[in-house]
Design an enzyme around this catalytic site. Structure first.
Site, PDB file in Angstrom:
ATOM      1  N   ASP A  73       0.867  -1.190   0.000  1.00  0.00           N
ATOM      2  CA  ASP A  73       0.000   0.000   0.000  1.00  0.00           C
ATOM      3  C   ASP A  73       0.894   1.227   0.000  1.00  0.00           C
ATOM      4  O   ASP A  73       1.245   1.768   1.051  1.00  0.00           O
ATOM      5  CB  ASP A  73      -0.912  -0.039   1.236  1.00  0.00           C
ATOM      6  CG  ASP A  73      -1.908   1.119   1.267  1.00  0.00           C
ATOM      7  OD1 ASP A  73      -1.856   1.975   0.370  1.00  0.00           O
ATOM      8  OD2 ASP A  73      -2.721   1.167   2.208  1.00  0.00           O
ATOM      9  N   HIS A  74       1.276   1.668  -1.209  1.00  0.00           N
ATOM     10  CA  HIS A  74       2.275   2.726  -1.351  1.00  0.00           C
ATOM     11  C   HIS A  74       1.746   3.888  -2.194  1.00  0.00           C
ATOM     12  O   HIS A  74       0.819   3.725  -2.994  1.00  0.00           O
ATOM     13  CB  HIS A  74       3.532   2.170  -2.022  1.00  0.00           C
ATOM     14  CG  HIS A  74       4.484   1.549  -1.056  1.00  0.00           C
ATOM     15  ND1 HIS A  74       5.845   1.642  -1.196  1.00  0.00           N
ATOM     16  CD2 HIS A  74       4.282   0.838   0.078  1.00  0.00           C
ATOM     17  CE1 HIS A  74       6.439   1.012  -0.198  1.00  0.00           C
ATOM     18  NE2 HIS A  74       5.499   0.506   0.584  1.00  0.00           N
ATOM     19  N   SER A 109       9.874  -4.352  13.552  1.00  0.00           N
ATOM     20  CA  SER A 109      11.272  -4.323  13.137  1.00  0.00           C
ATOM     21  C   SER A 109      12.217  -4.201  14.317  1.00  0.00           C
ATOM     22  O   SER A 109      13.426  -4.197  14.134  1.00  0.00           O
ATOM     23  CB  SER A 109      11.519  -3.158  12.173  1.00  0.00           C
ATOM     24  OG  SER A 109      11.214  -1.918  12.794  1.00  0.00           O
ATOM     25  N   GLY A 110      11.678  -4.076  15.556  1.00  0.00           N
ATOM     26  CA  GLY A 110      12.506  -3.941  16.741  1.00  0.00           C
ATOM     27  C   GLY A 110      11.686  -4.163  17.991  1.00  0.00           C
ATOM     28  O   GLY A 110      10.489  -4.467  17.943  1.00  0.00           O
ATOM     29  N   THR A 148       9.559  -8.585   7.675  1.00  0.00           N
ATOM     30  CA  THR A 148      10.152  -8.796   6.358  1.00  0.00           C
ATOM     31  C   THR A 148      11.541  -9.415   6.439  1.00  0.00           C
ATOM     32  O   THR A 148      12.216  -9.538   5.425  1.00  0.00           O
ATOM     33  CB  THR A 148      10.239  -7.472   5.586  1.00  0.00           C
ATOM     34  OG1 THR A 148      11.006  -6.538   6.350  1.00  0.00           O
ATOM     35  CG2 THR A 148       8.850  -6.901   5.324  1.00  0.00           C
ATOM     36  N   LYS A 188      14.455  -0.058   9.436  1.00  0.00           N
ATOM     37  CA  LYS A 188      14.711   1.176  10.166  1.00  0.00           C
ATOM     38  C   LYS A 188      15.319   2.230   9.257  1.00  0.00           C
ATOM     39  O   LYS A 188      15.125   3.430   9.475  1.00  0.00           O
ATOM     40  CB  LYS A 188      15.609   0.896  11.373  1.00  0.00           C
ATOM     41  CG  LYS A 188      14.906   0.049  12.434  1.00  0.00           C
ATOM     42  CD  LYS A 188      15.759  -0.176  13.666  1.00  0.00           C
ATOM     43  CE  LYS A 188      15.006  -1.006  14.692  1.00  0.00           C
ATOM     44  NZ  LYS A 188      15.776  -1.231  15.922  1.00  0.00           N
ATOM     45  N   GLY A 198       4.598   2.915   9.044  1.00  0.00           N
ATOM     46  CA  GLY A 198       4.746   3.642   7.788  1.00  0.00           C
ATOM     47  C   GLY A 198       6.170   3.966   7.386  1.00  0.00           C
ATOM     48  O   GLY A 198       7.138   3.699   8.096  1.00  0.00           O
ATOM     49  N   GLU A 199       6.272   4.563   6.188  1.00  0.00           N
ATOM     50  CA  GLU A 199       7.543   5.013   5.638  1.00  0.00           C
ATOM     51  C   GLU A 199       7.398   6.450   5.166  1.00  0.00           C
ATOM     52  O   GLU A 199       6.366   6.833   4.593  1.00  0.00           O
ATOM     53  CB  GLU A 199       7.989   4.144   4.449  1.00  0.00           C
ATOM     54  CG  GLU A 199       8.206   2.687   4.775  1.00  0.00           C
ATOM     55  CD  GLU A 199       6.969   1.852   4.460  1.00  0.00           C
ATOM     56  OE1 GLU A 199       6.131   2.280   3.645  1.00  0.00           O
ATOM     57  OE2 GLU A 199       6.832   0.783   5.074  1.00  0.00           O
ATOM     58  N   ASN A 214       6.029   7.338   1.592  1.00  0.00           N
ATOM     59  CA  ASN A 214       4.612   7.422   1.252  1.00  0.00           C
ATOM     60  C   ASN A 214       3.860   8.486   2.029  1.00  0.00           C
ATOM     61  O   ASN A 214       2.931   9.105   1.509  1.00  0.00           O
ATOM     62  CB  ASN A 214       3.946   6.065   1.518  1.00  0.00           C
ATOM     63  CG  ASN A 214       4.650   4.953   0.790  1.00  0.00           C
ATOM     64  OD1 ASN A 214       4.696   4.943  -0.432  1.00  0.00           O
ATOM     65  ND2 ASN A 214       5.220   4.023   1.536  1.00  0.00           N
TER      66      ASN A 214
END
Length: 323
Positions: free
Chosen positions: A37-38, A173-174, A191, A242, A106-107, A110
């Site tokens: 979803d980008h 991720s952590g 991932t 990250k 999120g990133e 995006n």
């Protein structure tokens, strides 16, 4: 036992093709599917980024068996969590119970497009926790009013609710995100095949819940072509989430990965047409404790050939190994 999924990678194909691909994935026998979803592709060479929720609606009606899932949606900036709840409830109805809502913090790639800046990770996790609470409240029915630190909801209600709300997954991720997922999620998403992430998820309440990983692959009878395509379109993948979360533009990813070589990519992504290499890559996730692994075939134009090969060769090999 490990279920094998298929990824509708919105960054590398247009909307019509994505729906065609997931229909073929269902016919090929994949156990489930996920959808990115980008707003941007990771690299310009990928070349696409249609609206994932329109694609999912079409996919829900074009398929009949294969489960669908966002991998993942960010309910913080581009989308308000009340709107995400409405979209997810509608998708669950269209899919007749086959939808799972994958969420994450999120990133920048995006979320920057709406002009609200990019908060630090601690703030993003605060926002995600608040957003999940709003979504679950709305899934529960009735009117919802909340005025939190990051979001306000004024007498919202979902008028079309499925009998069973979509299960919610949270990407990790952590340690901090694992703690959040362990408390709030129905399943965990990652991932990388890191057992430590799943152990942390379990410590914080995730024991016994599904755990979904994602693995990029590059099938091609010509292994050099497979490696070249993986390097061209997927060399960003090894940077780690990250790092990936912070870069704002495809050109940033191009710059950050300019010293990554085709050999580096071939060392981390199975390339070619030997199913044994793909089986070993999935094994790393199985050994780490993942119960589901979604494959990402690199290259939009290669999906039909990959899906034919998967049906005849790859899926039987994976099921012989993992059940």
């Amino acid at each position: 036992m490990v279920q094998i999924g298929y990824t509708m990678m919105t960054e590398q194909a247009g909307p019509t093709e994505l729906v065609e691909h997931v229909v073929a994935a269902e016919e090929a026998g994949f156990d489930f599917s996920v959808t990115s979803d980008h707003y941007f592709p990771w690299l310009r060479s990928q070349g696409h980024s249609p609206y994932a929720w329109s694609v999912l609606g079409a996919a829900a009606y074009a398929t009949s068996r294969i489960p669908l899932m966002t991998y993942v949606t960010c309910p913080l900036m581009r989308y308000h969590p009340a709107v995400v709840a409405q979209k997810a409830a509608t998708l669950q109805l269209l899919a007749q119970g086959r939808f799972r809502l994958g969420l994450g913090a999120g990133e920048n790639l995006n979320e920057h497009v709406v002009g609200r800046g990019w908060p630090g990770v601690d703030v993003r996790h605060e926002m995600l926790e608040e957003a999940v609470g709003i979504i679950r409240d709305l899934f529960g029915g009735g009117h919802v009013t909340r005025h939190g630190k990051h979001f306000s909801v004024d007498s919202a209600r979902l008028w079309d609710l499925p009998d069973r709300p979509p299960p919610i997954g949270i990407a990790v991720s952590g340690e901090q995100s694992c703690a959040l997922a362990g408390r709030l999620a129905d399943l965990v998403i990652a991932t990388e095949p890191e057992a430590g992430l799943l152990e942390s998820f379990d410590r914080h309440g995730g024991a016994g819940k599904a755990r979904v990983g994602q693995l990029p692959v590059s099938y091609d009878p010509d292994r050099e072509a497979a490696v070249g395509r993986a390097h061209d379109q997927f060399r960003w993948f090894g940077s780690g989430w990250k790092v990936n979360a912070e870069l704002p533009h495809p050109d940033s990813f191009a710059g950050a990965t300019r010293f990554v070589t085709p050999g580096d990519v071939a060392g981390s992504i199975p390339c070619g047409a030997d199913p044994a290499a793909f089986v070993e890559a999935v094994r790393s996730y199985a050994d780490a404790g993942f119960t589901e692994v979604a494959l990402v075939q690199i290259g939009g134009e290669t999906q039909p050939a990959f899906l034919r090969w998967a049906s005849k060769t790859l899926l039987p090999a994976l099921r012989a190994e993992f059940g």
